[in-house]
Design an enzyme around this catalytic site. Sequence first.
Site, PDB file in Angstrom:
ATOM      1  N   ARG A  74     -24.923   6.843 -24.134  1.00 27.10           N
ATOM      2  CA  ARG A  74     -24.698   8.324 -24.251  1.00 27.10           C
ATOM      3  C   ARG A  74     -26.057   8.513 -25.078  1.00 27.10           C
ATOM      4  O   ARG A  74     -26.036   8.193 -25.819  1.00 27.10           O
ATOM      5  CB  ARG A  74     -23.259   8.291 -24.914  1.00 27.10           C
ATOM      6  CG  ARG A  74     -23.311   9.911 -25.885  1.00 27.10           C
ATOM      7  CD  ARG A  74     -21.957   9.600 -25.923  1.00 27.10           C
ATOM      8  NE  ARG A  74     -20.816  10.042 -25.211  1.00 27.10           N
ATOM      9  CZ  ARG A  74     -19.748  10.430 -25.060  1.00 27.10           C
ATOM     10  NH1 ARG A  74     -19.068  11.073 -26.373  1.00 27.10           N
ATOM     11  NH2 ARG A  74     -18.716  10.808 -23.791  1.00 27.10           N
ATOM     12  N   HIS A  98     -22.585  14.426 -17.055  1.00 27.13           N
ATOM     13  CA  HIS A  98     -21.924  13.532 -17.368  1.00 27.13           C
ATOM     14  C   HIS A  98     -21.167  12.907 -16.337  1.00 27.13           C
ATOM     15  O   HIS A  98     -19.674  13.479 -15.975  1.00 27.13           O
ATOM     16  CB  HIS A  98     -20.203  14.240 -18.998  1.00 27.13           C
ATOM     17  CG  HIS A  98     -19.871  13.289 -19.537  1.00 27.13           C
ATOM     18  ND1 HIS A  98     -19.879  12.001 -19.923  1.00 27.13           N
ATOM     19  CD2 HIS A  98     -19.254  13.707 -19.916  1.00 27.13           C
ATOM     20  CE1 HIS A  98     -18.577  11.384 -20.572  1.00 27.13           C
ATOM     21  NE2 HIS A  98     -18.457  12.146 -20.482  1.00 27.13           N
ATOM     22  N   GLN A 144     -17.327  11.071 -16.457  1.00 25.88           N
ATOM     23  CA  GLN A 144     -16.026  12.048 -16.854  1.00 25.88           C
ATOM     24  C   GLN A 144     -16.397  12.955 -15.178  1.00 25.88           C
ATOM     25  O   GLN A 144     -14.695  13.082 -14.789  1.00 25.88           O
ATOM     26  CB  GLN A 144     -16.525  13.162 -17.770  1.00 25.88           C
ATOM     27  CG  GLN A 144     -15.676  14.195 -18.212  1.00 25.88           C
ATOM     28  CD  GLN A 144     -14.363  13.896 -18.487  1.00 25.88           C
ATOM     29  OE1 GLN A 144     -14.430  13.002 -19.447  1.00 25.88           O
ATOM     30  NE2 GLN A 144     -13.004  14.127 -18.210  1.00 25.88           N
ATOM     31  N   ASP A 166     -14.476  23.308 -21.103  1.00 24.27           N
ATOM     32  CA  ASP A 166     -14.246  22.436 -21.599  1.00 24.27           C
ATOM     33  C   ASP A 166     -14.838  23.217 -23.700  1.00 24.27           C
ATOM     34  O   ASP A 166     -14.959  24.028 -23.645  1.00 24.27           O
ATOM     35  CB  ASP A 166     -15.940  21.858 -21.241  1.00 24.27           C
ATOM     36  CG  ASP A 166     -16.518  20.676 -22.415  1.00 24.27           C
ATOM     37  OD1 ASP A 166     -15.758  20.261 -23.040  1.00 24.27           O
ATOM     38  OD2 ASP A 166     -17.289  20.127 -21.784  1.00 24.27           O
ATOM     39  N   CYS A 176     -11.709  17.483 -20.545  1.00 27.40           N
ATOM     40  CA  CYS A 176     -12.937  16.287 -20.871  1.00 27.40           C
ATOM     41  C   CYS A 176     -11.584  15.751 -22.127  1.00 27.40           C
ATOM     42  O   CYS A 176     -12.178  14.375 -22.218  1.00 27.40           O
ATOM     43  CB  CYS A 176     -14.132  16.563 -20.185  1.00 27.40           C
ATOM     44  SG  CYS A 176     -14.798  17.321 -21.657  1.00 27.40           S
ATOM     45  N   ARG A 225     -10.445   7.963 -16.742  1.00 23.92           N
ATOM     46  CA  ARG A 225     -11.448   7.314 -17.232  1.00 23.92           C
ATOM     47  C   ARG A 225     -11.965   5.851 -16.891  1.00 23.92           C
ATOM     48  O   ARG A 225     -13.191   5.562 -16.669  1.00 23.92           O
ATOM     49  CB  ARG A 225     -12.047   7.711 -18.830  1.00 23.92           C
ATOM     50  CG  ARG A 225     -12.209   9.783 -18.648  1.00 23.92           C
ATOM     51  CD  ARG A 225     -13.584   9.658 -18.251  1.00 23.92           C
ATOM     52  NE  ARG A 225     -14.663   8.639 -18.733  1.00 23.92           N
ATOM     53  CZ  ARG A 225     -15.170   9.016 -19.757  1.00 23.92           C
ATOM     54  NH1 ARG A 225     -15.137  10.632 -20.288  1.00 23.92           N
ATOM     55  NH2 ARG A 225     -16.584   8.684 -19.888  1.00 23.92           N
TER      56      ARG A 225
END
Length: 305
Positions: free
Chosen positions: A102, A129, A132, A224, A264, A292
């Site tokens: 990340r 992402h 996700q 988000d 998310c 996930r």
Amino acid sequence: MKHLLNLTDLSGADIQRLLDLAVELKHEWKVGGGKDRLTGKTLAMVFQKPSLRTRVSFDVGMIHLGGQALYLSPNEIQLGRRESVADVARVLSRYVDGIMARVFAHDDIVELAQYSRVPVINGLSDYSHPCQGMADLLTILETHGRIAGLRIAFVGDGNNVARTLMFGAAKLGAEFVIATPAEYALPSQDVALARQYASESGGTVSALTDATTAVEGADVVYTDTWASMGQEDEAAARRRIFPPYQVNQQLLSGASPQVTVLHCLPAHRGEEITDEVADGPNSALFDQAENRLHAQKAILVELLG
Ligand code: CP
Ligand code: NVA
């Protein structure tokens, strides 16, 4: 498939195959199986930013599959500061079977993959992402039984999560609509690329500024945070601009009665989403968070298996 940096690395058929595998692994886990798929394999998890879902679901996913994960906090590796990104990739490749990272700058994940001998998985960058995105598509598939032909509306900031969902939806033939303030829209070249995918899959992609229009008849409404990690300095200014993009009961009243609401997480309740919607009957937020785990296990089996 060697690395997973973006959903654009995958064809629609690749995405569908991974989703099928995720469904299989989810079922297998529920009946107590699948524990030897990655026996003896190790995953390094490099984090430049905080995380709940990504950290725990990758760690637990490796345990489920018989392997092990190592958490490397932002203070330890200090990617590109204590040591160059290329050297980190070269060294980690000698110890582990896969690297999940990340990062702030997407270029860092690209460079990690360039110098790594083992698969690299993007656990979020400023650009995308993909883990996700796979969990989002899995959740939509579970709630609606299909993705092609669904109207999927993203409302809020044109960020990493929005871009990834747009590419995934476009590759799988959905009717994707995004509504953002004009100055927070996704770059036009990304929208053009998504339109190209949609033209091949039978989907469509629209970019608007009006949230009500975007949500009209939507099967899925997604939002988000208004300020992503790394944009903390802009948070106050964004809080003044984004309120027309809040996903609340009034906005949702224009959507399909069977609409699925996604986020998310982490959510900023009272900002981009209200409690009423996040905890309401159409919310799939926590199924999505669970997914996930299943979506990433499919990615791990594909890349490390
Ligand atoms: N959605 C997501 O990636 O959550 P974390 O930042 O907690 O990993
Ligand atoms: N857009 C958010 C997603 C967090 C999971 C961020 O990048 O901070």
